[in-house]
Scaffold this active site. Structure first.
Site, PDB file in Angstrom:
ATOM      1  N   GLU A 112       0.608   7.126  -6.970  1.00  0.00           N
ATOM      2  CA  GLU A 112       0.934   6.472  -8.233  1.00  0.00           C
ATOM      3  C   GLU A 112      -0.295   6.518  -9.152  1.00  0.00           C
ATOM      4  O   GLU A 112      -1.387   6.174  -8.726  1.00  0.00           O
ATOM      5  CB  GLU A 112       1.340   5.005  -8.006  1.00  0.00           C
ATOM      6  CG  GLU A 112       1.896   4.365  -9.254  1.00  0.00           C
ATOM      7  CD  GLU A 112       2.353   2.924  -9.037  1.00  0.00           C
ATOM      8  OE1 GLU A 112       3.328   2.511  -9.669  1.00  0.00           O
ATOM      9  OE2 GLU A 112       1.724   2.216  -8.219  1.00  0.00           O
ATOM     10  N   GLU A 172       4.002  -5.891  -1.499  1.00  0.00           N
ATOM     11  CA  GLU A 172       4.392  -4.510  -1.172  1.00  0.00           C
ATOM     12  C   GLU A 172       5.747  -4.470  -0.476  1.00  0.00           C
ATOM     13  O   GLU A 172       6.540  -3.553  -0.703  1.00  0.00           O
ATOM     14  CB  GLU A 172       3.321  -3.850  -0.309  1.00  0.00           C
ATOM     15  CG  GLU A 172       1.924  -3.852  -0.914  1.00  0.00           C
ATOM     16  CD  GLU A 172       1.864  -3.333  -2.336  1.00  0.00           C
ATOM     17  OE1 GLU A 172       2.606  -2.382  -2.670  1.00  0.00           O
ATOM     18  OE2 GLU A 172       1.089  -3.889  -3.135  1.00  0.00           O
TER      19      GLU A 172
END
Length: 857
Positions: free
Chosen positions: A130, A302
């Site tokens: 990312e 997460e």
């Protein structure tokens, strides 16, 4: 960083043309121990909506050997440039592309990062993709809405561990060194992952109602003795229980691994089924409970992404905020509400840390609406900020209060079922919430998500001679946005609670005696429910921290809180009052000397260790940057004496004792202070209950090095005691901290003039270089910074460049001269939008410090 950008319009055009079916990725990592490059072979199957169309696929690689499109070789020299491979003459319908390339291992935490552990000299790899870095490992259509399945085949040294999104297969091949993974479900390229090396593993499972999810925790063998896997599994299972109940959707992947990896730039990354986490969360030494709480929030953040982000993914990076805000909100809500949670006070931590970050970010010239206008990848790379995470989560918390928690999660459940393994926009979620709540959220969205800036809420109270409230209203202000910010001041609808607090005569505690919850809208909102009640000791707007706004106390409440802030029975109202005082200090409404007095009067009664540690950081920052220079030294001495007094008075072995030891180490200044640090290091001094372990030793070493009490030989001797990756970073920081021209020149050269340092070591050198009591020594680096910064930005990867641009900006040189130098550079250099943003944010810090220093004069 030329040639690696991608615009929103390009992504939209590509998404309109293509549907991507699958990737088959074959990587030869057998030479990972030596480093260099590795062979990457990618086969992509995709469909084109048009015949004879043109598009491109993304790849960052030093060499491309072969490109084959639909069985025809493509001229590599003609097709591959600027991190793109041009694809021409596509067939309508099915197309097959094969790309053979050499890709590079990195030491920047982007792409496929390679790290050699100084303890065992083994290489450890992990990916970080990312925003746009899968293309550093394989050819990919690098945008979130072109989902596909990903099948990895990896050749790696025999005996190593190979982890990906799919469960790890048994290795095959003559040498038992080839791992052929099953294809993933349809996911975005940025959440694919590979973690490769001789990692240590602990396995378990999540079992409930017939569901069984394999769980794994991984770290380097040199950290294995410190890995508290049971505690990590406990938090993980708690998250599975709570999220599956609230989301009404079973965990969507085949297994769940959590991998603690070295030199990680962020806190963690939500790779589907293979979450990478910075390995500083494997605690080598004693830490306070606040560190365990932060780690747990990261783990839960997460895990929440497995649904919100991985199962359902934003169409474009405009909605990055929703991805991160949702994970932040739900992780903290899980800590607050999940049965058996160790941290039911998590909203106190949120108010004290995350929202402080948001308020700071929202007052910078770069402030932007929560739903930012992300024009290209350069925009999103600098947008992982306090608005995207913390303001967004704060506004989601208010949205939950506005629509109701049950209605909120009912809408989320419908959203997951409707869009599983697909891509969405904000309107898809808001539509689902409107259906379940019956609320029209269009006005709410427009005012909260599409405008920038922060409101101020103030109580307007009239009291008669008997002490009875005769009128009460909430005044809302919309301050002017910072100079350079886009947009206009906006009054917003707020769902808030108002708390009335009185001091209990028996206990001396401030307890809430009344709570009123209401909608505030417009400039003035009357609160008739409080009329006729006795005036309490404290009136607290936004009690329970439901909304996002700066809160001010009325004069009587402020006077009472100044004397009794530490007496609130509950931690959240204390945190809100601490935050309000910090706001006022930053806004030059409260002189730094008065803020210090307030903290010293109340911090001794503060039981929440996270709040205590935040106050430590805020006081030190205020004294270093916001105190008037004429009496800064006196205030620092007063603070240092208080830290030592609190350290000696703290319960032996307690979290508070450790926190005060670190606070003292950060500010020790006198001969006796520094002699005590030396004595604690060599064992000639001791404090009952204080374990001077590895990490605390390094805290003492850092301060002694910065004050000239420890030379290179002393730092080297300490490194001999701790020849680990962490020890290497600490030693690098200590060397850079030494108060000599030679040490500063050496540190500067290693970061600015060379690009050889790995990301984590570069970060450590920068932190050591910038010492608040070395302003004069660092003054000459202001011009050097402006001479070098454009070249750094153009030549380094994004993560490495941002570390340097932000970390070495002359923020300590609080003067009009620094502002002038910055303005001159901005005018002459004509930087990119991303670089301009980082520089103007840093400039705003100097401007704020000048105002605060003036208020403290």
């Amino acid at each position: 960083m030329p040639g690696t950008n991608l615009t929103r319009e390009e992504a939209q055009q590509r998404a309109k043309l293509l549907t991507v079916d699958s990737y088959e990725i074959d990587l030869d990592l057998s030479g990972a121990q030596e480093g260099g490059t590795y062979r990457s072979v990618t086969t992509v199957r995709f469909e084109s909506a048009e015949a004879n169309a043109e598009t491109f696929i993304d790849l960052v690689a030093p060499a491309v050997h072969e490109i084959v499109l639909n069985g025809h070789s493509v001229d590599v020299a003609a097709a591959f440039r600027d991190a793109r491979i041009a694809l021409k003459h596509l067939r309508e319908g099915a197309n097959v592309l094969k790309v053979v390339a050499d890709c590079e291992y990195t030491n920047t935490g982007e792409g496929l990062h390679r790290f050699v552990d100084p303890v065992d000299q083994q290489a450890y790899l992990y990916t970080q993709f990312e925003v746009p870095d899968a293309r550093r490992v394989f050819a990919s259509f690098e945008q979130p809405d072109l989902k596909a399945t990903f099948q990895f085949t990896v050749k790696a040294p025999s005996g190593w561990t190979v982890i990906s999104n799919s469960p790890t297969p048994e290795p095959t091949g003559p040498g038992g060194d080839v791992w052929v993974f099953e294809p993933t479900p349809r996911i975005s390229s940025y959440i694919t992952a590979l973690i490769v090396g001789p990692y240590h593993a602990v396995h378990s499972s999540y079992e409930k109602d017939g569901q069984s999810v394999p769980l794994g925790i991984y770290c380097r063998p040199s950290l294995a003795e410190y890995l508290d896997a049971d505690a990590i599994f406990e938090v993980t299972r708690q998250g599975f229980d709570w999220f599956q109940e609230k989301f009404d959707y079973a965990y969507p992947f085949a297994k769940y691994d959590q991998l603690f990896v070295p030199e990680f730039n962020a806190g963690a990354m939500e790779n589907a089924g293979a979450v990478t986490i910075r390995d500083q969360y494997v605690f080598r030494s004693k830490v306070t409970d606040a560190a365990y709480e932060t780690r747990a929030e990261t783990i839960l953040h997460e895990l929440a992404h497995m649904w919100f982000g991985d199962l359902v993914t934003m169409e474009w990076w405009n909605d990055l905020w929703l991805n991160e805000s949702f994970a932040t909100y739900t992780s903290i809500a899980c800590q607050a509400y999940a049965p058996g949670s160790r941290w039911p006070h998590s909203w106190t931590t949120f108010a004290n840390s995350m929202k402080t970050w948001a308020y700071r970010q929202d007052q910078l010239p770069s402030t932007h609406p929560i739903m930012a206008d992300i024009r290209d990848l350069d925009d999103v790379l600098v947008n992982f900020d306090g608005i995207t995470y913390a303001k967004g989560a704060s506004v989601l918390k208010q949205l939950v209060a506005y629509v109701g928690m049950d209605e909120f999660f009912s809408g989320v459940q419908a959203y997951f079922k409707r869009h599983a393994f697909g891509n969405t926009r904000l309107s898809d979620l808001l539509g689902a919430l409107e259906e379940t709540s019956g609320r029209d959220l269009k006005t709410w969205s427009k005012k909260w998500l599409e405008t920038a800036g922060i409101n101020v809420l103030r109580p307007v109270v009239d009291v008669d001679t008997s002490g009875t409230i005769t009128s009460f209203a909430v005044k809302q202000e919309a301050p002017e946005l910072p100079a350079g910010a886009q947009g206009a001041p906006t009054l917003r609808p707020h769902r808030i609670a108002i708390g009335l607090y009185d001091r209990d005569a028996a206990t001396g505690k401030l307890v809430r005696t009344e709570r009123v919850e209401l909608d505030v809208d417009g400039e003035l909102t009357a609160v008739d429910a409080l009329v006729g009640r006795a005036r309490p000791d404290v009136i607290l707007l936004n009690d329970d921290d439901l909304s996002y706004a700066k809160v001010r106390l009325d004069a009587d409440s402020l006077a009472f809180v100044t004397e009794h802030l530490g007496d609130f029975e509950a931690s959240l109202p204390r945190a809100l009052c601490w935050a309000s005082a910090w706001d006022m200090t930053r806004d030059a409404e409260l002189p730094t000397r008065d803020y210090l007095s307030l903290v010293l009067s109340g911090i001794g009664k503060e039981s929440d260790i996270g709040v205590v540690q935040s106050l430590h950081r805020q006081v030190k920052l205020a004294l270093d940057l916001y105190a008037a220079p004429a009496h800064r030294d006196a205030l620092l001495t007063r603070w240092t004496e208080a830290t030592l007094e609190q350290l000696r008075a703290a319960v032996p072995g307690s979290d508070h004792q450790l926190a005060w030891a670190r606070a003292f180490a950060a500010t020790a200044r006198s001969e006796s202070d520094l002699a005590l640090l030396e004595g604690l290091l060599d064992g000639s001094e001791s404090i009952d209950g204080l374990a001077v372990d590895t990490e605390l030793r390094w805290a003492f070493v850092a301060r002694l090095a910065a004050t000239g009490r420890l030379d290179e030989a002393g730092i080297a001797a300490e490194f001999e005691r701790d020849r680990t990756a962490a020890g290497e970073r600490h030693a690098a920081a200590a060397r850079a901290a030494r108060p000599t021209a030679a040490a500063k020149a050496e540190a500067w050269a290693s970061v600015v003039e060379s690009d050889k340092l790995p990301n984590a070591v570069q970060e450590a050198v920068i932190s050591g270089f910038v010492q608040t009591d070395q302003r004069e020594l660092l003054a000459s680096y202001t011009q050097k910074y402006f001479d070098a910064v454009a070249g750094v930005w153009e030549s380094r990867s994004h993560e490495m460049a941002q570390q340097i641009v932000v970390g070495l900006y002359p923020a300590l040189q609080v003067s009009a001269g620094t502002l002038d130098a910055t303005d001159a550079w901005l005018k002459s250099a004509e930087p990119s939008a991303a670089l301009r943003r980082l520089i103007t944010e840093s400039r705003a810090g100097v401007e704020r410090a000048l105002r605060a220093q003036s208020a403290d004069a």
